[in-house]
Design a protein around this motif. Structure first.
Motif, PDB file in Angstrom:
ATOM      1  N   GLN A  11       1.874   2.540  -5.983  1.00  0.00           N
ATOM      2  CA  GLN A  11       2.913   1.554  -5.648  1.00  0.00           C
ATOM      3  C   GLN A  11       2.547   0.885  -4.331  1.00  0.00           C
ATOM      4  OE1 GLN A  11       6.885   2.949  -6.173  1.00  0.00           O
ATOM      5  NE2 GLN A  11       7.842   1.126  -5.339  1.00  0.00           N
ATOM      6  N   GLY A  12       2.686  -0.430  -4.295  1.00  0.00           N
ATOM      7  CA  GLY A  12       2.326  -1.162  -3.085  1.00  0.00           C
ATOM      8  C   GLY A  12       0.822  -1.133  -2.842  1.00  0.00           C
ATOM      9  N   LYS A  13       0.424  -1.244  -1.585  1.00  0.00           N
ATOM     10  CA  LYS A  13      -0.990  -1.216  -1.225  1.00  0.00           C
ATOM     11  C   LYS A  13      -1.535   0.205  -1.275  1.00  0.00           C
ATOM     12  CE  LYS A  13      -2.709  -3.611   2.073  1.00  0.00           C
ATOM     13  NZ  LYS A  13      -3.002  -4.192   3.404  1.00  0.00           N
ATOM     14  N   ARG A  14      -2.816   0.312  -1.517  1.00  0.00           N
ATOM     15  CA  ARG A  14      -3.464   1.618  -1.514  1.00  0.00           C
ATOM     16  C   ARG A  14      -3.854   1.981  -0.086  1.00  0.00           C
ATOM     17  NH1 ARG A  14      -6.314   4.364  -5.614  1.00  0.00           N
ATOM     18  NH2 ARG A  14      -7.666   6.003  -4.814  1.00  0.00           N
TER      19      ARG A  14
ATOM     20  N   ASP B  59      -1.181  -0.746   7.841  1.00  0.00           N
ATOM     21  CA  ASP B  59      -0.424  -1.996   7.842  1.00  0.00           C
ATOM     22  C   ASP B  59       0.372  -2.152   9.133  1.00  0.00           C
ATOM     23  OD1 ASP B  59      -1.346  -2.799   5.400  1.00  0.00           O
ATOM     24  OD2 ASP B  59       0.437  -2.178   4.286  1.00  0.00           O
TER      25      ASP B  59
ATOM     26  N   VAL C 116       0.321   3.735   5.255  1.00  0.00           N
ATOM     27  CA  VAL C 116       1.187   2.662   5.734  1.00  0.00           C
ATOM     28  C   VAL C 116       0.953   2.372   7.213  1.00  0.00           C
ATOM     29  CG1 VAL C 116       3.187   4.057   6.447  1.00  0.00           C
ATOM     30  CG2 VAL C 116       3.537   1.768   5.490  1.00  0.00           C
TER      31      VAL C 116
ATOM     32  N   GLY D   9      -2.360   4.382  -4.374  1.00  0.00           N
ATOM     33  CA  GLY D   9      -2.243   3.017  -4.874  1.00  0.00           C
ATOM     34  C   GLY D   9      -1.295   2.842  -6.037  1.00  0.00           C
TER      35      GLY D   9
ATOM     36  N   HIS E 150       6.882  -3.610   3.819  1.00  0.00           N
ATOM     37  CA  HIS E 150       5.510  -3.225   3.499  1.00  0.00           C
ATOM     38  C   HIS E 150       5.560  -1.854   2.824  1.00  0.00           C
ATOM     39  CE1 HIS E 150       3.861  -6.221   6.468  1.00  0.00           C
ATOM     40  NE2 HIS E 150       5.067  -6.028   6.965  1.00  0.00           N
TER      41      HIS E 150
ATOM     42  N   ALA F 102       3.131   1.192   0.969  1.00  0.00           N
ATOM     43  CA  ALA F 102       1.783   1.695   0.723  1.00  0.00           C
ATOM     44  C   ALA F 102       1.853   3.118   0.189  1.00  0.00           C
ATOM     45  CB  ALA F 102       0.945   1.660   2.000  1.00  0.00           C
TER      46      ALA F 102
END
Length: 260
Positions: free
Chosen positions: A168-171, A177, A174, A166, A160, A162
């Motif tokens: 790279q990965g989710k905004r 998640d 972390v 935003g 995962h 973060a």
């Protein structure tokens, strides 16, 4: 017993995003070092600067050399970038207490914040099972180098990523998640969280672990001068009262010990 080594530089090159990868030949240290431990390294061949620099160990290579990733952050690390293969640097270590390796059969949960990846990279490669890996940073520029992320991915059951902006990965954070994953996880005694990164992230991870009754080990990052407990400069407050030294009683702690 910790020893002073004349560690020969066998590899030293940029690793991207302001990082350097440094490999030092020091067989005695390589044989005994554990994930989570660190070394105090003289960054030049003289006493300028006076103090050695604490650097986390990211791997052991061929049982003879220790691998270190570092980011250029000040005069000391800038001087270190000039040191070429073939030179020898004074290295004290391994120092501190390392991680207990996860039990076979469990899924270790690794939580990495920005540049706090070296001890967890070492743990990842020593673990006997695949891992769930969470990597968070402010933005893409402060992520671990691409080669490091690849090494985590090779041992991960799932990864995962973060970033707060935003890029790279989710905004977002972390830890959001992580909390969602923990909430849906069928937990057992083999579920353990290992974390290293900025203190606010470690505090958040510690709370998530405590709320779910999961064991969590954190690697604390504090400024160090001596590296072996004499100066008390790296002490952190603990819930039992008083302080513990990151260099001596740590850098790995059960997160329940720390007064966040």
């Amino acid at each position: 017993m910790n020893k002073l080594h004349a560690a020969e530089i066998v590899y030293h090159r940029p690793a991207g995003k302001g990082y350097y990868r440094l490999v030092l030949k020091a067989p005695d240290a390589a044989k005994t070092t554990l994930p989570g431990q660190f070394v105090m390294l003289r960054v030049s061949e003289n006493l300028d600067p006076l103090l050695a620099r604490p650097l986390g160990i990211s791997s052991v290579i061929a049982k003879t050399s220790v691998e270190i990733y570092y980011r250029v952050a000040g005069r000391g690390t800038r001087l270190l970038t000039r040191m070429e293969p073939g030179r020898a640097l004074l290295m004290h270590g391994p120092l501190g207490n390392g991680f207990l390796l996860p039990d076979k059969g469990g899924i270790p949960i690794l939580v990495i914040g920005g540049s706090g990846f070296p001890p967890l990279l070492f743990l990842s490669e020593r673990a006997r099972s695949r891992q769930r890996v969470f990597i968070g940073s402010r933005n893409m520029a402060s992520m671990p180098p691409a080669g490091v992320v690849k090494r985590f991915r090779e041992k991960a059951e799932k990864m995962h990523i973060a970033t707060e902006d935003g890029s790279q990965g989710k905004r977002g954070l972390v830890t959001v998640d992580l909390e969602a994953y923990i909430g849906n996880l069928k937990k057992d005694a083999k579920t353990v969280i290992y974390a290293c990164g900025p203190r606010p992230m470690l505090a958040a991870v510690s709370k998530i672990a405590a709320d779910s009754s999961i064991t969590c080990y954190v690697t604390m990052e504090e400024r160090m001068a001596c590296g072996f407990g004499a100066c008390m400069g790296c002490s952190v407050a603990v819930k039992a009262g008083g302080y513990k030294r990151v260099c001596k009683e740590g850098p790995v702690f059960d997160s329940r010990e720390i007064e966040w």
